[in-house]
Design an enzyme around this catalytic site. Structure first.
Site, PDB file in Angstrom:
ATOM      1  N   ILE A 214       0.837  -1.203   0.000  1.00 57.52           N
ATOM      2  CA  ILE A 214       0.000   0.000   0.000  1.00 57.52           C
ATOM      3  C   ILE A 214       0.875   1.258   0.000  1.00 57.52           C
ATOM      4  CG2 ILE A 214      -1.819   1.238   1.224  1.00 57.52           C
ATOM      5  CD1 ILE A 214      -2.750  -1.504   2.315  1.00 57.52           C
TER       6      ILE A 214
ATOM      7  N   ASP B   3      11.822   2.407   4.396  1.00 56.34           N
ATOM      8  CA  ASP B   3      11.458   0.978   4.441  1.00 56.34           C
ATOM      9  C   ASP B   3      12.695   0.194   4.868  1.00 56.34           C
ATOM     10  OD1 ASP B   3       8.859  -0.509   2.742  1.00 56.34           O
ATOM     11  OD2 ASP B   3      10.428  -1.761   3.621  1.00 56.34           O
ATOM     12  N   ASN B   4      12.479  -0.984   5.435  1.00 52.61           N
ATOM     13  CA  ASN B   4      13.634  -1.834   5.778  1.00 52.61           C
ATOM     14  C   ASN B   4      13.689  -3.091   4.896  1.00 52.61           C
ATOM     15  OD1 ASN B   4      11.522  -3.288   6.742  1.00 52.61           O
ATOM     16  ND2 ASN B   4      12.326  -3.598   8.809  1.00 52.61           N
TER      17      ASN B   4
ATOM     18  N   PHE C  72       2.516   3.665   6.989  1.00 48.92           N
ATOM     19  CA  PHE C  72       1.998   2.379   6.511  1.00 48.92           C
ATOM     20  C   PHE C  72       2.764   1.190   7.094  1.00 48.92           C
ATOM     21  CE2 PHE C  72       1.138   5.453   3.135  1.00 48.92           C
ATOM     22  CZ  PHE C  72      -0.175   5.198   2.827  1.00 48.92           C
TER      23      PHE C  72
ATOM     24  N   ALA D 190       4.141  -1.821   8.716  1.00 49.39           N
ATOM     25  CA  ALA D 190       3.658  -2.714   9.786  1.00 49.39           C
ATOM     26  C   ALA D 190       3.656  -4.142   9.275  1.00 49.39           C
ATOM     27  CB  ALA D 190       2.225  -2.338  10.192  1.00 49.39           C
TER      28      ALA D 190
ATOM     29  N   TYR E  63      -2.370  -8.697  15.799  1.00 45.99           N
ATOM     30  CA  TYR E  63      -2.307  -7.672  14.751  1.00 45.99           C
ATOM     31  C   TYR E  63      -3.281  -6.540  15.079  1.00 45.99           C
ATOM     32  CZ  TYR E  63      -3.339  -5.284  10.399  1.00 45.99           C
ATOM     33  OH  TYR E  63      -3.584  -4.305   9.467  1.00 45.99           O
TER      34      TYR E  63
ATOM     35  N   TYR F 120     -10.580 -21.014   3.323  1.00 44.86           N
ATOM     36  CA  TYR F 120     -10.569 -21.271   4.767  1.00 44.86           C
ATOM     37  C   TYR F 120     -11.988 -21.253   5.338  1.00 44.86           C
ATOM     38  CZ  TYR F 120      -5.556 -20.329   4.391  1.00 44.86           C
ATOM     39  OH  TYR F 120      -4.240 -20.352   4.038  1.00 44.86           O
TER      40      TYR F 120
ATOM     41  N   ARG G 158     -15.926 -10.129   3.050  1.00 42.05           N
ATOM     42  CA  ARG G 158     -15.085  -8.965   3.333  1.00 42.05           C
ATOM     43  C   ARG G 158     -15.481  -7.816   2.410  1.00 42.05           C
ATOM     44  NH1 ARG G 158     -14.396 -11.684   6.882  1.00 42.05           N
ATOM     45  NH2 ARG G 158     -12.545 -12.590   7.815  1.00 42.05           N
TER      46      ARG G 158
ATOM     47  N   GLY H 131      -8.779 -16.505  13.794  1.00 42.09           N
ATOM     48  CA  GLY H 131      -8.914 -15.041  13.814  1.00 42.09           C
ATOM     49  C   GLY H 131      -9.789 -14.471  12.713  1.00 42.09           C
TER      50      GLY H 131
END
Ligand code: UDP
Length: 340
Positions: free
Chosen positions: A12, A31-32, A80, A82, A150, A222, A235, A297
């Site tokens: 994103i 960013d890493n 963003f 995460a 999360y 799932y 969703r 979840g």
């Protein structure tokens, strides 16, 4: 405007950078590459020229993050970066607390050091947990009761940022935050410069496209015993470009000395099987699949009530039909597949 984007090489974040660059802003990407790819930064550099700067930095490292912000002090930060894989967060909660919350602590410190006052934060509908049926479609006033690390880590960041704004206000200083609570984001750039690509890949649309082309074994759906019309989870899918457009609108409504939460969803739900069929139509070939057990979840139905963002901004989803999402995802995927 000078805008710092964390997670700039991520799915994103990179789409946000492209849009900001296309709009003429100066963008500093951080960013890493822990879950993203340097080639995405190459695409951003091609699009932005000397208006795009990039710094590789580990945001949980406070000193490094402060030094990165000093390079190009921003007027606005879009945060963003995460980890965002629900089942992984169920298995390994500590990495979510460390990475997501730790990065946000560093970032707020770094913003204070350069007097950066405004931030748009990537929050999530996962902060609502599993709302009961009477609360769906989900409004921003729905109780936030996340059911996994999360969602909990993102909610903790919201709380932290609220306290940050309040502490500054007490000292007569302005800080402002918008929490954008994303629903399910998918699709790719309209010019196919970048698209959705995670490593490992866990998201529905890219997995369907990989399965359709034999790059992934059959899709495991799932659970097909949820209380939904076809038994699979529902969703609210938002095209990544619509999501980015919500950030552009959010810039205009960042409050002073307050936080503002807005859902970013369309108000329409689609089931896993509906997404699968749309992917198969976009790819022009079937998506092989099998039904498997439920995933930890996963609530049965998460659909936004978009009334608040409609009321406070000019944002309206323009590209978020399943057809438009899956066609753009397919175009980029097919192009990438040729070159890799
Ligand atoms: N899903 C699935 N098989 C997969 C990946 C996802 O059935 O291999 C389902 C998942 O259970 C959820 C929906 O697709 O109902 C969207 O999942 P995704 O991981 O893309 O996003 P999330 O909802 O976790 O943010």
């Amino acid at each position: 405007m000078k805008i710092t984007v964390t997670g700039a090489a991520g799915y994103i974040g990179s789409h946000a950078c492209l849009r900001l660059l296309d709009d003429g802003h100066q963008v500093h990407g951080l960013d890493n590459f822990s879950r993203s790819f340097p080639r995405t930064v190459d695409a951003l550099q091609r699009a932005g020229g000397d208006r795009f700067h990039f710094t590789q930095v580990q945001l949980t490292d406070q000193a490094a993050t402060a030094a990165a912000l000093q390079l190009h002090p921003p007027e606005i930060v879009m945060h963003f970066a995460a980890f965002a894989v629900v089942p992984e967060s169920v298995k390994f909660p500590l990495i979510y607390w460390h990475n997501n919350v730790g990065a946000t602590v560093s970032l707020l410190h770094a913003m204070d050091a350069v007097d950066a006052r405004k931030i748009i934060f990537s929050s999530t509908c996962a902060t609502y947990g599993e709302p009961n049926a009477a609360r769906i479609p989900i409004g921003e006033d729905c109780p936030q009761r996340p059911t996994h690390a999360y969602g909990e880590s993102k909610l903790a960041c919201e709380h932290m940022m609220k306290a940050w704004v309040q502490s500054h206000a007490l000292a007569d200083r302005d800080r402002g935050v918008v929490f954008l609570r994303y629903f399910n984001v998918a699709g790719g750039d309209y010019l196919d410069r970048i698209g959705e690509d995670h490593d490992p890949e866990t998201h529905l649309v890219p997995i369907c496209l990989r399965a359709a082309t034999g790059r992934h074994p059959e899709l495991v759906v799932y659970g097909n015993d949820y209380p939904t019309p076809d038994g699979t989870c529902i969703r609210d899918y938002v095209h990544v470009e619509d999501l980015v457009a919500a950030h552009i609108e959010a810039i205009k409504v960042i409050p002073r000395r307050e936080t503002l939460a807005m859902n970013v969803g369309t108000g329409n739900g689609a089931s896993v099987l509906e997404v699968l069929h749309a992917c198969s139509a976009a790819a022009g070939r079937p998506v092989p699949f099998a039904f498997g057990p439920r995933r930890d979840g996963d609530p049965p139905r998460l659909v936004s009530n978009p009334e608040k963002i409609f009321r406070l901004t000019n944002w309206r989803p323009a590209r978020s039909s399943l057809e438009s999402i899956t066609q753009s995802a397919w175009r980029w995927f097919a192009k990438e597949k040729k070159s890799t």
